[in-house]
Enzyme design. Structure first.
Site, mmCIF file in Angstrom:
data_model
loop_
_atom_site.group_PDB
_atom_site.id
_atom_site.type_symbol
_atom_site.label_atom_id
_atom_site.label_comp_id
_atom_site.label_asym_id
_atom_site.label_seq_id
_atom_site.Cartn_x
_atom_site.Cartn_y
_atom_site.Cartn_z
ATOM 1 N N ASP A 37 0.839 -1.201 0.000
ATOM 2 C CA ASP A 37 0.000 0.000 0.000
ATOM 3 C C ASP A 37 0.876 1.253 0.000
ATOM 4 O O ASP A 37 1.502 1.583 1.005
ATOM 5 C CB ASP A 37 -0.908 -0.016 1.231
ATOM 6 C CG ASP A 37 -2.014 -1.044 1.090
ATOM 7 O OD1 ASP A 37 -2.748 -0.984 0.091
ATOM 8 O OD2 ASP A 37 -2.124 -1.915 1.969
ATOM 9 N N ASP A 192 -10.406 -5.350 -1.235
ATOM 10 C CA ASP A 192 -9.413 -4.812 -0.303
ATOM 11 C C ASP A 192 -10.102 -3.975 0.772
ATOM 12 O O ASP A 192 -10.756 -2.977 0.465
ATOM 13 C CB ASP A 192 -8.440 -3.939 -1.108
ATOM 14 C CG ASP A 192 -7.240 -3.465 -0.306
ATOM 15 O OD1 ASP A 192 -7.057 -3.931 0.831
ATOM 16 O OD2 ASP A 192 -6.481 -2.630 -0.833
#
Ligand code: DX5
Ligand code: ZN
Length: 233
Positions: A37, A192
């Site tokens: 991320d 996600d």
């Protein structure tokens, strides 16, 4: 044919002081991918990592590596992430198009657009593919699917939380997007945010084949059991 369910470990919840150890723990547990991320403090209200960490993780694993770019002007950084060793580069639809008035300032979130600028998004997806990488487009919970772009993508990532942090609660209102994708898209469908024992079955039933998880996986006492149960869905 039904794709096997994959578990992608989001290293956001890993111990960055012991990253190599945590990568190995995930590999031993049977995860099939890693998810990194990358946040810039502008597209999302948090700052994390960039290509340097992608490069470091690349040196430690042969598994597929995805760079989820939660950054402004992602197109400017595609080459850096490709060079760092990401196998798939995941870019947010909200970076392409006119921003709603509610998020004109750099510190107003979540970023929302009135309409996706298809040619601009397509150009960056092509750039990713041109570098030999898998191109994913990411849709925030409040962004509608843009079906015209699907032919330019290897995968789609549906956010089930507003991006920025791990440990948030799954938003079931995104499930219809998975159902629609399942009906019309043959590429990978990833989900996600807030994935756990209760929400993963809903996501898989609706059409997801890649389950991205940070806090649930790393918070588990037994990573192997958690990974096994997710893969068996
Ligand atoms: C959120 C990130 C996610 C996050 C998931 O902005 O894109 O990948 O790490 O964390 P959990 O699984 O804890 O919701
Ligand atoms: Zn992510």
């Amino acid at each position: 044919m039904k794709k096997p369910i994959e578990v992608s470990a989001s290293i956001l919840a890993a111990d960055f002081g012991n990253l190599a150890r945590d990568i190995k723990r995930c590999e031993d547990a049977g995860v099939t991918r890693f998810h990194i991320d990358c946040m810039d403090g502008h597209f999302v209200p948090n700052l994390t990592v960039g290509p340097v960490i992608v490069e470091a993780v690349r040196k430690r694993t042969q598994l597929l590596l995805s760079a989820h770019l939660m950054i402004e002007h992602p197109g400017e950084y595609i080459e850096s992430y490709a060079k760092a060793g990401a196998d798939s580069i995941q870019i947010q639809a909200e970076c392409y198009g006119e921003r709603l008035r509610t998020c004109h300032q750099w510190n107003q979130w979540p970023k929302q657009i009135s309409q996706v600028d298809i040619p601009a998004l397509r150009a960056d997806l092509k750039k990713i593919r041109g570098l030999g990488k898998k191109a994913f487009v990411v849709f925030n919970p409040c962004t509608a699917l843009c079906e015209e772009i699907l032919k330019d993508c290897d995968g789609v990532l549906i956010m089930s939380v507003n991006p920025g942090f791990s440990g948030q609660q799954f938003m079931p209102e995104v499930l219809p997007k998975l159902e629609r994708l399942k009906a019309i898209f043959s590429g990978d469908i990833a989900i996600d945010g807030g994935i756990n024992a209760q929400t993963a079955p809903l996501a898989v039933k609706a059409g997801a084949n890649i389950l991205i998880t940070a806090s649930y996986l790393f918070g588990a006492g037994n990573l192997f059991e958690v990974t096994k149960s997710l893969k068996s869905l």
